[in-house]
Design an enzyme around this catalytic site. Sequence first.
Site, short mmCIF file in Angstrom:
data_model
loop_
_atom_site.label_atom_id
_atom_site.label_comp_id
_atom_site.label_asym_id
_atom_site.label_seq_id
_atom_site.Cartn_x
_atom_site.Cartn_y
_atom_site.Cartn_z
N THR A 288 52.69 21.58 -1.87
CA THR A 288 53.35 20.64 -0.95
C THR A 288 52.66 20.61 0.41
O THR A 288 52.95 19.75 1.22
CB THR A 288 54.84 21.00 -0.75
N ASP B 68 46.99 30.78 -5.29
CA ASP B 68 48.40 30.74 -5.67
C ASP B 68 48.99 32.14 -5.49
O ASP B 68 48.45 33.10 -6.04
CB ASP B 68 48.49 30.29 -7.14
N LYS C 254 52.24 47.20 1.50
CA LYS C 254 52.38 48.63 1.25
C LYS C 254 51.01 49.32 1.36
O LYS C 254 50.86 50.33 2.04
CB LYS C 254 52.96 48.83 -0.15
N ARG C 255 50.01 48.71 0.70
CA ARG C 255 48.67 49.30 0.72
C ARG C 255 48.08 49.30 2.13
O ARG C 255 47.47 50.29 2.55
CB ARG C 255 47.75 48.51 -0.23
N TYR D 238 65.71 27.94 -6.51
CA TYR D 238 65.34 28.21 -5.11
C TYR D 238 66.25 29.29 -4.52
O TYR D 238 65.78 30.30 -4.01
CB TYR D 238 65.45 26.91 -4.32
P1 NAD Z 1 56.45 23.17 2.88
O1 NAD Z 1 56.70 22.69 1.50
O2 NAD Z 1 55.88 22.23 3.86
O3 NAD Z 1 55.53 24.48 2.88
C1 NAD Z 1 55.43 25.37 1.80
C2 NAD Z 1 53.97 25.73 1.64
O4 NAD Z 1 53.84 26.69 0.57
C3 NAD Z 1 53.11 24.52 1.25
O5 NAD Z 1 51.95 24.49 2.03
C4 NAD Z 1 52.80 24.77 -0.22
O6 NAD Z 1 51.60 24.16 -0.65
C5 NAD Z 1 52.78 26.29 -0.26
N1 NAD Z 1 53.02 26.83 -1.61
C6 NAD Z 1 54.02 26.49 -2.46
N2 NAD Z 1 53.92 27.21 -3.59
C7 NAD Z 1 52.83 28.02 -3.44
C8 NAD Z 1 52.20 28.99 -4.28
N3 NAD Z 1 52.68 29.27 -5.50
N4 NAD Z 1 51.09 29.61 -3.81
C9 NAD Z 1 50.59 29.34 -2.58
N5 NAD Z 1 51.14 28.42 -1.76
C10 NAD Z 1 52.26 27.78 -2.19
O7 NAD Z 1 57.87 23.74 3.41
P2 NAD Z 1 58.26 24.41 4.79
O8 NAD Z 1 59.45 23.68 5.30
O9 NAD Z 1 57.09 24.57 5.66
O10 NAD Z 1 58.78 25.84 4.32
C11 NAD Z 1 58.02 27.02 4.51
C12 NAD Z 1 58.86 28.23 4.09
O11 NAD Z 1 60.05 28.31 4.88
C13 NAD Z 1 59.30 28.17 2.63
O12 NAD Z 1 59.24 29.49 2.09
C14 NAD Z 1 60.74 27.73 2.72
O13 NAD Z 1 61.51 28.20 1.64
C15 NAD Z 1 61.18 28.35 4.03
N6 NAD Z 1 62.30 27.61 4.62
C16 NAD Z 1 62.10 26.41 5.26
C17 NAD Z 1 63.18 25.72 5.78
C18 NAD Z 1 63.02 24.42 6.52
O14 NAD Z 1 64.04 23.85 6.91
N7 NAD Z 1 61.85 23.93 6.79
C19 NAD Z 1 64.49 26.25 5.63
C20 NAD Z 1 64.64 27.45 4.96
C21 NAD Z 1 63.56 28.14 4.46
#
Ligand code: NAD
Length: 308
Positions: free
Chosen positions: A35, A56, A103-104, A143
Site C-alpha cells: 500500500t 516483505d 533481541k540480537r 487486522y
Molecule cells: P499504509 O498502508 O500507508 O502503510 C503501511 C505500509 O506497510 C505500506 O507502505 C505498505 O506497503 C507496507 N507493508 C504492508 N505489508 C507489508 C509487508 N508484508 N512487508 C513490508 N511492508 C509492508 O498505512 P499507515 O496509515 O501508514 O499505517 C502504518 C502503520 O500504523 C500500520 O501498521 C497501521 O496498522 C498502523 N496504524 C495506522 C493508523 C492510522 O490511522 N493511520 C491507525 C492505527 C494503526
Amino acid sequence: MRILVTGGAGFLGSHLCDRLLKDGHEVVCLDNLFTGRKQNIAHLLSNTQFEFVRHDVIDPFKVEVDQIYNLACPASPPHYQYNPIKTVKTSVMGAINCLGLAKRLRARVLQASTSEVYGDPQVNPQPESYWGNVNPVGKRSCYDEGKRCAETLFFDYHRENKVDIRVVRIFNTYGPRMHEADGRVVSNFVVQALKGEDLTVYGDGQQTRSFCYVDDLIEGFVRFMGQTHSVGPLNLGNPGEFTMMELAELTLKLTGGKSKIVHKPLPSDDPKQRQPDIALARRLLKWEPAVPLEEGLKRTIAYFRGKI
Ligand code: NAD
Ligand code: UDP
C-alpha cells in the site's frame, strides 16, 4: 543513530522517515510497496543518510540498526481485508522478525499497534487498561487479532528476553500522503468532495471517530521512543470526537464542494464509537495534539487538491 522503519514508504512511515532524517539519524526504510509508494519517499532517495530496501516483513531480514519502528501492515479496512491471511502473517511474522532482530542487536523496537485492539468498545473514551470488545471471527479480525497477537509477542519478548519494547496504540490518523484510493474516511470524503462526487457515509453516520493530524502523531512516536519510563501500551490520538456526518459536513464546508451526502451500508463490525484517553501520554510525554481537525483537514485538502 541508524534506524529501521518497516512500512516506511507508507503514509505514516514516510512522515516518520522525514522526521528521523531531520533529527540527524540514518534511516533504513523497508517496505514491500503493497500500500506504500515510492512517490512518498522519492524526495529522500538522493539523501545519503537514507536507504530503501524492498522486502516483505514476513521473511526474516538482517540490518545493523540501533532502533526499529515496526509500521509494516496495511491499515485501511479495504486493504487489510483484500488478503486477510496475508494481513495476519504480516502482523504476526513481521512482529516476530522485528523482535528477533531487536533481541540480537539489543535495539529498542516500537510496534505500531492500533485502537482496533479495543474493537467495538463498550467503554468511552478508551484507556490503555481497557481489554476491548473484539469479534475474533469477523472481517476485521485479521487486522484486530493480528495486531493483538503482535502486542502479545512484544510483551512476551520483553518479559522473556528483556527486549526493549515500546507499544503504541494509534487512533485514526490522517494527513498528506494518504493514498487517494486508500478507502479510509478522511481521504474518501476529501477526494470525493474535490471531484464533485457524492460523499459516501456508511450507515446513518452517527458512529464516531477521533482524528489525529499526522505531525502530532509522529511527535508522539519520537517522544515515546526517547523515554525510558514506560514500554506502553500507550494511546496516541486526538481526543476530539466527531460523527461521520459531522466530518462529511465539515469537509464540504472546507472544500466549498457542492457534492451530496449519500448513505451506503455499514460494514460489518464497524465500531460505533472511538475516542482515546490520552492521560498517560500527557503525563509521560507532556504530549498533546496541537492541530485541530479543521486545520488538519485544510492541509490535507490542499495536498489532495495538488494531486487531483
Ligand atoms: P499504509 O498502508 O500507508 O502503510 C503501511 C505500509 O506497510 C505500506 O507502505 C505498505 O506497503 C507496507 N507493508 C504492508 N505489508 C507489508 C509487508 N508484508 N512487508 C513490508 N511492508 C509492508 O498505512 P499507515 O496509515 O501508514 O499505517 C502504518 C502503520 O500504523 C500500520 O501498521 C497501521 O496498522 C498502523 N496504524 C495506522 C493508523 C492510522 O490511522 N493511520 C491507525 C492505527 C494503526
Ligand atoms: N466511513 C464512511 N465512509 C467512507 C469510509 C468510511 O462513512 O467512505 C466510515 C466507516 O464506516 C467508519 C469510519 O468512517 O465508521 C472510519 O472508517 P475508516 O475506514 O477511516 O477507519 P476505521 O473504521 O478503521 O476506524
